[in-house]
Design an enzyme around this catalytic site. Structure first.
Site, PDB file in Angstrom:
ATOM      1  N   ASP A  56       0.871  -1.196   0.000  1.00 21.93           N
ATOM      2  CA  ASP A  56       0.000   0.000   0.000  1.00 21.93           C
ATOM      3  C   ASP A  56       0.898   1.234   0.000  1.00 21.93           C
ATOM      4  O   ASP A  56       2.131   1.132   0.119  1.00 21.93           O
ATOM      5  CB  ASP A  56      -0.916   0.000   1.240  1.00 21.93           C
ATOM      6  N   SER A  57       0.266   2.393  -0.107  1.00 21.32           N
ATOM      7  CA  SER A  57       1.030   3.647  -0.026  1.00 21.32           C
ATOM      8  C   SER A  57       1.408   3.973   1.418  1.00 21.32           C
ATOM      9  O   SER A  57       2.295   4.777   1.661  1.00 21.32           O
ATOM     10  CB  SER A  57       0.170   4.792  -0.555  1.00 21.32           C
ATOM     11  N   CYS A  63      -4.516  -1.692  -1.883  1.00 20.06           N
ATOM     12  CA  CYS A  63      -4.743  -0.268  -2.141  1.00 20.06           C
ATOM     13  C   CYS A  63      -5.693  -0.145  -3.328  1.00 20.06           C
ATOM     14  O   CYS A  63      -5.384  -0.641  -4.422  1.00 20.06           O
ATOM     15  CB  CYS A  63      -3.403   0.390  -2.459  1.00 20.06           C
ATOM     16  N   GLU A  76      -3.753   7.740   8.992  1.00 22.12           N
ATOM     17  CA  GLU A  76      -2.298   7.685   9.249  1.00 22.12           C
ATOM     18  C   GLU A  76      -1.994   8.257  10.635  1.00 22.12           C
ATOM     19  O   GLU A  76      -1.192   7.699  11.385  1.00 22.12           O
ATOM     20  CB  GLU A  76      -1.539   8.481   8.173  1.00 22.12           C
ATOM     21  N   CYS A 107     -11.205   2.715   0.113  1.00 19.72           N
ATOM     22  CA  CYS A 107      -9.794   3.004   0.351  1.00 19.72           C
ATOM     23  C   CYS A 107      -9.441   2.173   1.564  1.00 19.72           C
ATOM     24  O   CYS A 107     -10.193   2.163   2.554  1.00 19.72           O
ATOM     25  CB  CYS A 107      -9.592   4.489   0.650  1.00 19.72           C
ATOM     26  N   HIS A 150      -7.387   2.526   3.834  1.00 16.28           N
ATOM     27  CA  HIS A 150      -7.187   3.276   5.083  1.00 16.28           C
ATOM     28  C   HIS A 150      -8.492   3.414   5.885  1.00 16.28           C
ATOM     29  O   HIS A 150      -8.451   3.572   7.106  1.00 16.28           O
ATOM     30  CB  HIS A 150      -6.679   4.695   4.784  1.00 16.28           C
TER      31      HIS A 150
HETATM   32  N1  DGL Z   1      -4.900   3.067   0.850  1.00 17.04           N
HETATM   33  C1  DGL Z   1      -5.021   3.560  -0.458  1.00 17.04           C
HETATM   34  C2  DGL Z   1      -6.300   3.114  -1.143  1.00 17.04           C
HETATM   35  O1  DGL Z   1      -6.847   2.081  -0.823  1.00 17.04           O
HETATM   36  C3  DGL Z   1      -4.730   4.995  -0.798  1.00 17.04           C
HETATM   37  C4  DGL Z   1      -4.201   5.965   0.180  1.00 17.04           C
HETATM   38  C5  DGL Z   1      -3.449   7.117  -0.483  1.00 17.04           C
HETATM   39  O2  DGL Z   1      -4.074   8.058  -0.970  1.00 17.04           O
HETATM   40  O3  DGL Z   1      -2.216   7.020  -0.519  1.00 17.04           O
HETATM   41  O4  DGL Z   1      -6.776   3.755  -2.037  1.00 17.04           O
END
Ligand code: DGL
Length: 265
Positions: free
Chosen positions: A12-13, A76, A154, A190, A192
């Site tokens: 992931d990012s 992600c 985060e 997402c 997150h």
């Molecule tokens: N966790 C990521 C997703 O599922 C993206 C988060 C980011 O914007 O870096 O889209």
């Protein structure tokens, strides 16, 4: 049955993929895990399609060479809806992507009004248009993209306090749209966002069900690794693409997800 030490590579990012990792660990408790957060490229949701289509396959290529995984999970939505095809073309091993859970949301919705809460990059993808056309054609689908919510997740995992008003402001962007009062199901598009599900539930203007793809991805990873036995679960490894001072504050959260070791790529 084949015995191996090959890990599962979860990517992931940032920390969002930990929501997917939790589901994978529940199904495959002895699988060795390498979790990579591309914090040098964070946030993906504010990047262009061209940037991500170049960056993600190149980085995963390096990671695969270095850690020799059994399979890759792109935990992600942003990277998957933009770069999954490119990654699969570049790598010679199974790649599981994460895409918005629009199908289960459409199946669950009674009001036929569903929300898609993702990053700005994800919610504008043709991939999402196609999922809506295929699985939710009879629904009104409200979309909202938020980088702020990614940042809140985060911060939460770094132990920093986050205020309900900040979550409320994000949800206003979804529930404040025409038809928002009839939303009954919201896709957390997402990875997150499941990490802040409780905070979202606490400030939602009315109760909704939140649906994400984590459990489905874990089932797919388990299916692809069927026939594989890992003897004992070694300590998980968290890999970051650049050093930054806030990584120290992430340690307890990483440990909570079984990632006791850390390295910088
Ligand atoms: N966790 C990521 C997703 O599922 C993206 C988060 C980011 O914007 O870096 O889209």
């Amino acid at each position: 049955m084949s015995r191996s030490r090959k890990p599962l590579l979860v990517f992931d990012s940032g920390v969002g993929g930990l929501s997917v990792l939790a589901e994978i660990r529940a199904l495959l408790p002895t699988a060795p895990i390498v979790y990579c957060a591309d914090n040098a490229g964070f946030p993906y949701g504010a990047k262009s399609e061209a940037e991500l289509a170049a960056r993600v396959p190149a980085l995963l290529g390096r990671l695969v060479e270095r850690y020799d995984p059994l399979l890759v999970v792109i935990a992600c939505n942003t990277a998957s809806t933009i770069a999954l095809g490119h990654v699969r073309a570049a790598l010679d091993l199974p790649v599981v992507g994460t895409v918005p859970a629009i199908k289960p949301a459409a199946l669950a919705s009674k009001t036929r009004v569903i929300g898609v809460l993702g990053t700005p990059a994800t919610v504008r993808q043709a991939y999402v248009d196609n999922l809506v056309a295929e699985f939710a054609a009879d629904c009104t689908v409200l979309r909202h993209g938020s980088v702020e919510l990614v940042v809140l997740a985060e911060q939460k995992l770094r132990g920093q306090p986050t205020a309900p008003e900040a979550y409320r402001a994000v949800l206003d962007g979804l529930f404040g749209q025409p038809g928002g009062d009839r939303l009954d199901t919201v896709v957390l598009a997402c990875t997150h966002f499941p990490l802040v599900r409780e905070e979202l539930t606490a400030v939602a203007p009315h109760p909704v069900q939140w649906i994400d793809s984590g459990a489905g991805i874990a089932r797919r990873a388990a299916h692809l690794s069927a026939g594989h036995v890992w003897q004992d679960a070694p300590q998980g490894l968290a890999v970051f693409t650049r050093h930054d001072d806030s990584l120290v504050a992430l340690r307890p959260a990483l440990l909570h997800y079984g990632l006791a070791q850390m390295e910088i790529l």
